[in-house]
Write a protein that holds these residues in place. Structure first.
Motif, mmCIF file in Angstrom:
data_model
loop_
_atom_site.group_PDB
_atom_site.id
_atom_site.type_symbol
_atom_site.label_atom_id
_atom_site.label_comp_id
_atom_site.label_asym_id
_atom_site.label_seq_id
_atom_site.Cartn_x
_atom_site.Cartn_y
_atom_site.Cartn_z
ATOM 1 N N ASP A 45 41.102 58.900 52.643
ATOM 2 C CA ASP A 45 40.409 58.476 51.377
ATOM 3 C C ASP A 45 39.084 57.080 52.143
ATOM 4 N N PRO A 46 38.223 57.317 52.102
ATOM 5 C CA PRO A 46 37.889 56.318 52.681
ATOM 6 C C PRO A 46 36.609 55.385 51.161
ATOM 7 N N HIS A 47 37.089 55.481 50.515
ATOM 8 C CA HIS A 47 36.631 54.997 48.779
ATOM 9 C C HIS A 47 37.692 55.074 47.595
ATOM 10 N N GLY A 48 37.260 53.789 46.967
ATOM 11 C CA GLY A 48 38.510 54.439 45.798
ATOM 12 C C GLY A 48 39.128 53.230 45.436
ATOM 13 N N ARG A 49 39.474 52.072 46.238
ATOM 14 C CA ARG A 49 40.597 51.008 46.596
ATOM 15 C C ARG A 49 39.950 49.934 46.021
ATOM 16 N N GLY A 50 38.700 50.001 45.022
ATOM 17 C CA GLY A 50 37.847 48.740 44.973
ATOM 18 C C GLY A 50 38.617 48.310 43.464
ATOM 19 N N LEU A 51 39.586 48.264 42.944
ATOM 20 C CA LEU A 51 39.416 48.502 40.834
ATOM 21 C C LEU A 51 41.239 48.584 41.281
ATOM 22 N N LEU A 52 41.620 48.725 42.296
ATOM 23 C CA LEU A 52 42.972 48.432 42.893
ATOM 24 C C LEU A 52 42.532 47.275 43.138
ATOM 25 N N LEU A 53 42.508 47.015 44.018
ATOM 26 C CA LEU A 53 42.563 45.333 44.726
ATOM 27 C C LEU A 53 41.966 44.222 42.945
ATOM 28 N N VAL A 54 41.081 45.048 42.381
ATOM 29 C CA VAL A 54 41.042 43.666 41.229
ATOM 30 C C VAL A 54 41.741 43.388 39.970
ATOM 31 N N GLU A 55 42.826 44.680 39.789
ATOM 32 C CA GLU A 55 43.557 45.144 39.536
ATOM 33 C C GLU A 55 44.841 44.086 40.363
ATOM 34 N N ALA A 56 44.897 44.273 41.017
ATOM 35 C CA ALA A 56 46.240 43.216 41.953
ATOM 36 C C ALA A 56 45.683 42.535 41.998
ATOM 37 N N LEU A 57 44.601 41.731 41.424
ATOM 38 C CA LEU A 57 44.465 40.347 41.624
ATOM 39 C C LEU A 57 44.208 39.626 41.171
ATOM 40 N N SER A 58 43.912 40.152 39.677
ATOM 41 C CA SER A 58 43.672 39.375 37.741
ATOM 42 C C SER A 58 44.581 40.200 37.740
ATOM 43 N N LEU A 59 44.645 38.914 35.776
ATOM 44 C CA LEU A 59 45.639 39.011 35.081
ATOM 45 C C LEU A 59 45.462 40.266 34.184
ATOM 46 N N GLY A 60 43.988 40.804 34.533
ATOM 47 C CA GLY A 60 43.592 41.373 33.241
ATOM 48 C C GLY A 60 41.724 41.970 33.718
ATOM 49 N N TRP A 61 41.978 43.276 33.503
ATOM 50 C CA TRP A 61 40.032 43.532 33.849
ATOM 51 C C TRP A 61 39.666 44.594 32.637
ATOM 52 N N GLY A 62 38.912 44.660 32.550
ATOM 53 C CA GLY A 62 38.189 45.987 31.338
ATOM 54 C C GLY A 62 36.651 46.175 31.386
ATOM 55 N N VAL A 63 35.843 47.080 30.787
ATOM 56 C CA VAL A 63 34.931 47.023 30.196
ATOM 57 C C VAL A 63 34.404 47.544 29.217
ATOM 58 N N THR A 64 33.345 46.269 28.892
ATOM 59 C CA THR A 64 32.675 46.143 28.163
ATOM 60 C C THR A 64 31.410 46.860 27.800
ATOM 61 N N LEU A 65 30.831 48.099 26.803
ATOM 62 C CA LEU A 65 29.390 48.559 26.827
ATOM 63 C C LEU A 65 28.616 48.150 26.299
ATOM 64 N N PRO A 66 27.453 46.830 25.882
ATOM 65 C CA PRO A 66 27.285 46.795 24.824
ATOM 66 C C PRO A 66 25.994 47.345 24.052
ATOM 67 N N SER A 67 25.965 46.856 22.900
ATOM 68 C CA SER A 67 25.169 48.324 22.210
ATOM 69 C C SER A 67 24.151 47.389 22.436
ATOM 70 N N ASP A 68 23.004 46.378 22.862
ATOM 71 C CA ASP A 68 21.622 46.223 22.482
ATOM 72 C C ASP A 68 21.113 47.142 23.517
ATOM 73 N N ARG A 69 21.926 47.431 24.852
ATOM 74 C CA ARG A 69 21.163 47.846 26.259
ATOM 75 C C ARG A 69 22.041 49.039 26.915
ATOM 76 N N ALA A 70 21.142 49.437 27.811
ATOM 77 C CA ALA A 70 22.274 50.573 28.504
ATOM 78 C C ALA A 70 22.792 49.534 30.084
#
Length: 173
Positions: A137-162
């Protein structure tokens, strides 16, 4: 008008008369918590980029320069630059908007990277998730790298904008 691949504006932490390298670019003073944070003032910087492939390289250069000014050790700098690169690339590929925002917040122990993207069309229903790509697979490793290098990661969806804000925390030393 600047070329589409130049970030604007970058809020750098200019040294003040005492040699302090903190910056209050985006709001009030960051909260001073632990004793170690009191010795090393928190720093913030943010910039916005057009959603254009050349923005990934521009973001890497700006973040590396900023972390050098902040005296972040080289190994940590490399990790933060890679995480920023991956998150901005994901925003380009998956969000479909016209801009990408990047914010870095540093304390004595951590550097938080936040990448905000403008959600358009069908991109609004999808949240970033790690996947397990096969060896071909040529793609799909980005968040694996983020996960490996970071203490943690997450996503927020702001309520005031798309928009979607993906954050990752890394050690600053």
């Amino acid at each position: 008008m600047a070329p589409p691949f130049l970030p604007r504006p970058l809020h750098r932490p200019p040294p003040d008369a005492r040699g302090d390298r903190s910056s209050r670019a985006d709001g009030p003073n960051p909260r001073q918590g632990a004793l170690s944070e009191a010795r090393l003032p928190a720093s913030d910087a943010s910039f916005e980029l057009p959603a254009h492939p050349l923005s990934v390289g521009a973001a890497r250069r700006v973040v590396r320069e900023l972390l050098t000014v902040w005296d972040v050790p080289e190994g940590v700098r490399d990790d933060v630059v890679l995480v920023v690169s991956e998150l901005i690339t994901n925003a380009l590929v998956h969000a479909g908007g016209t801009w990408i925002g990047c914010r870095l917040h540093r304390t004595a122990e951590r550097i938080r990277v936040e990448v905000a993207d403008e959600i358009t069309g069908d991109a609004g229903s999808a949240l970033p998730v790690t996947c397990r790509p096969g060896p071909e697979d040529p793609h799909g490793r980005g968040l694996l790298l983020v996960e490996a290098l970071s203490l943690g990661w997450g996503v927020t969806l702001p309520s005031d904008r798309a928009a979607r804000v993906v954050r990752a925390d890394l050690r600053s030393v």
